[in-house]
Write a protein that holds these residues in place. Structure first.
Motif, mmCIF file in Angstrom:
data_model
loop_
_atom_site.group_PDB
_atom_site.id
_atom_site.type_symbol
_atom_site.label_atom_id
_atom_site.label_comp_id
_atom_site.label_asym_id
_atom_site.label_seq_id
_atom_site.Cartn_x
_atom_site.Cartn_y
_atom_site.Cartn_z
ATOM 1 N N GLU A 176 -22.391 48.192 38.864
ATOM 2 C CA GLU A 176 -21.993 48.567 37.509
ATOM 3 C C GLU A 176 -20.490 48.462 37.332
ATOM 4 O OE1 GLU A 176 -22.337 52.995 36.599
ATOM 5 O OE2 GLU A 176 -23.762 52.756 38.252
ATOM 6 N N SER A 177 -20.115 48.346 36.067
ATOM 7 C CA SER A 177 -18.708 48.309 35.677
ATOM 8 C C SER A 177 -18.540 49.285 34.521
ATOM 9 C CB SER A 177 -18.326 46.880 35.241
ATOM 10 O OG SER A 177 -18.969 46.552 34.016
ATOM 11 N N ASP A 178 -17.378 49.262 33.885
ATOM 12 C CA ASP A 178 -17.165 50.121 32.717
ATOM 13 C C ASP A 178 -18.091 49.743 31.568
ATOM 14 O OD1 ASP A 178 -15.183 51.495 34.040
ATOM 15 O OD2 ASP A 178 -13.551 50.321 33.182
ATOM 16 N N ASN A 179 -18.554 48.480 31.559
ATOM 17 C CA ASN A 179 -19.349 47.989 30.435
ATOM 18 C C ASN A 179 -20.816 47.694 30.738
ATOM 19 O OD1 ASN A 179 -17.213 47.760 28.375
ATOM 20 N ND2 ASN A 179 -16.349 46.288 29.815
ATOM 21 N N TRP A 180 -21.164 47.533 32.007
ATOM 22 C CA TRP A 180 -22.494 47.041 32.339
ATOM 23 C C TRP A 180 -23.096 47.735 33.550
ATOM 24 C CZ3 TRP A 180 -24.317 44.073 28.651
ATOM 25 C CH2 TRP A 180 -23.414 43.375 27.849
ATOM 26 N N LYS A 181 -24.428 47.792 33.550
ATOM 27 C CA LYS A 181 -25.202 48.258 34.697
ATOM 28 C C LYS A 181 -26.224 47.157 34.996
ATOM 29 C CE LYS A 181 -26.682 52.624 35.887
ATOM 30 N NZ LYS A 181 -27.249 53.918 35.563
ATOM 31 N N VAL A 182 -26.242 46.673 36.257
ATOM 32 C CA VAL A 182 -27.079 45.529 36.626
ATOM 33 C C VAL A 182 -28.091 45.943 37.686
ATOM 34 C CG1 VAL A 182 -27.070 43.194 37.598
ATOM 35 C CG2 VAL A 182 -25.153 43.956 36.166
ATOM 36 N N HIS A 183 -29.328 45.489 37.503
ATOM 37 C CA HIS A 183 -30.423 45.697 38.460
ATOM 38 C C HIS A 183 -31.042 44.323 38.706
ATOM 39 C CE1 HIS A 183 -33.950 47.855 40.185
ATOM 40 N NE2 HIS A 183 -34.570 46.761 39.792
ATOM 41 N N TYR A 184 -30.986 43.836 39.959
ATOM 42 C CA TYR A 184 -31.488 42.500 40.314
ATOM 43 C C TYR A 184 -32.433 42.653 41.488
ATOM 44 C CZ TYR A 184 -31.154 37.484 41.482
ATOM 45 O OH TYR A 184 -31.419 36.163 41.732
ATOM 46 N N GLU A 185 -33.683 42.263 41.305
ATOM 47 C CA GLU A 185 -34.722 42.507 42.306
ATOM 48 C C GLU A 185 -35.301 41.197 42.825
ATOM 49 O OE1 GLU A 185 -38.967 44.796 42.250
ATOM 50 O OE2 GLU A 185 -37.245 45.809 41.365
ATOM 51 N N ILE A 186 -35.447 41.132 44.153
ATOM 52 C CA ILE A 186 -36.007 39.953 44.797
ATOM 53 C C ILE A 186 -37.285 40.367 45.509
ATOM 54 C CG2 ILE A 186 -35.620 38.127 46.487
ATOM 55 C CD1 ILE A 186 -32.577 38.608 45.982
ATOM 56 N N LYS B 84 -20.702 37.436 30.500
ATOM 57 C CA LYS B 84 -19.772 37.023 29.446
ATOM 58 C C LYS B 84 -20.345 37.430 28.092
ATOM 59 C CE LYS B 84 -18.152 33.064 32.075
ATOM 60 N NZ LYS B 84 -17.938 31.618 32.121
ATOM 61 N N TRP B 85 -19.491 38.030 27.261
ATOM 62 C CA TRP B 85 -19.890 38.452 25.913
ATOM 63 C C TRP B 85 -18.648 38.608 25.058
ATOM 64 C CZ3 TRP B 85 -18.173 41.641 29.480
ATOM 65 C CH2 TRP B 85 -17.520 42.820 29.109
ATOM 66 N N ASN B 86 -18.736 38.285 23.796
ATOM 67 C CA ASN B 86 -17.650 38.500 22.831
ATOM 68 C C ASN B 86 -16.269 38.161 23.395
ATOM 69 O OD1 ASN B 86 -19.704 39.467 21.237
ATOM 70 N ND2 ASN B 86 -19.181 41.609 21.508
ATOM 71 N N ASP B 87 -16.122 36.999 23.998
ATOM 72 C CA ASP B 87 -14.853 36.532 24.582
ATOM 73 C C ASP B 87 -14.334 37.428 25.704
ATOM 74 O OD1 ASP B 87 -14.742 34.304 22.868
ATOM 75 O OD2 ASP B 87 -13.844 35.516 21.276
ATOM 76 N N GLN B 88 -15.230 38.141 26.383
ATOM 77 C CA GLN B 88 -14.868 38.981 27.525
ATOM 78 C C GLN B 88 -15.725 38.575 28.722
ATOM 79 O OE1 GLN B 88 -14.399 43.282 26.703
ATOM 80 N NE2 GLN B 88 -15.068 42.761 24.618
ATOM 81 N N THR B 89 -15.249 38.892 29.917
ATOM 82 C CA THR B 89 -15.992 38.587 31.143
ATOM 83 C C THR B 89 -15.857 39.742 32.118
ATOM 84 O OG1 THR B 89 -15.552 36.226 30.892
ATOM 85 C CG2 THR B 89 -16.224 36.970 33.077
ATOM 86 N N ASP B 90 -16.969 40.150 32.712
ATOM 87 C CA ASP B 90 -16.977 41.128 33.806
ATOM 88 C C ASP B 90 -17.575 40.469 35.036
ATOM 89 O OD1 ASP B 90 -15.828 43.341 32.669
ATOM 90 O OD2 ASP B 90 -17.645 44.563 32.618
ATOM 91 N N VAL B 91 -16.945 40.694 36.182
ATOM 92 C CA VAL B 91 -17.489 40.259 37.466
ATOM 93 C C VAL B 91 -17.836 41.528 38.230
ATOM 94 C CG1 VAL B 91 -17.045 39.008 39.604
ATOM 95 C CG2 VAL B 91 -16.082 38.163 37.433
ATOM 96 N N ILE B 92 -19.118 41.694 38.546
ATOM 97 C CA ILE B 92 -19.597 42.945 39.138
ATOM 98 C C ILE B 92 -20.214 42.683 40.507
ATOM 99 C CG2 ILE B 92 -21.164 44.904 38.801
ATOM 100 C CD1 ILE B 92 -21.138 44.059 35.756
ATOM 101 N N PRO B 93 -19.615 43.210 41.586
ATOM 102 C CA PRO B 93 -20.240 43.070 42.903
ATOM 103 C C PRO B 93 -21.551 43.857 42.933
ATOM 104 C CG PRO B 93 -17.965 43.856 43.085
ATOM 105 C CD PRO B 93 -18.344 43.918 41.633
#
Length: 120
Positions: free
Chosen positions: A29-39, A107-116
């Protein structure tokens, strides 16, 4: 008769559990996003990849974007916002294993987040 059914169910369960392993789940997660990726970890022929799925949730303070562009491992796309304020990642394919390093790029609205992402 009941004993035969119990033995049959036990045998089928044992065989199936040998084919399936616990899914590998990466989160971040970052200030803007929470990511869940399942394999889905399934015994597979050499060279075949595992099925993936996941979701991305906007946690920022601005209004939620209608679409985002994302890249995680081999999965890339441009996805719309769903009714539940979530962006769903369509089924993909991955050869990641536990200990792999992976990041989500959003990437959204001319912004980019890179989240480990780390294994949960």
């Amino acid at each position: 008769m009941k004993f035969k059914i119990v033995i049959l169910l036990f045998t089928v369960t044992t065989i199936l559990s040998g084919c399936l392993e616990k899914p590998l789940i990466f989160v971040g997660e970052s200030d803007n996003w929470k990511v869940h990726y399942e394999i889905a970890q399934v015994k597979k022929p050499d060279g075949a990849c595992n099925r993936t799925s996941g979701n991305i949730i906007y946690t920022g303070t601005d209004s939620t974007p209608e679409r985002i562009e994302f890249s995680i491992d081999q999965a890339k796309g441009n996805v719309p916002l769903e009714e539940n304020d979530m962006f769903t990642l369509l089924n993909g394919c991955s050869n990641l294993v536990e200990g792999s390093e992976v990041e989500a790029i959003i990437k959204w609205n001319d912004q980019t987040d890179v989240i480990p992402l780390v294994v949960q």
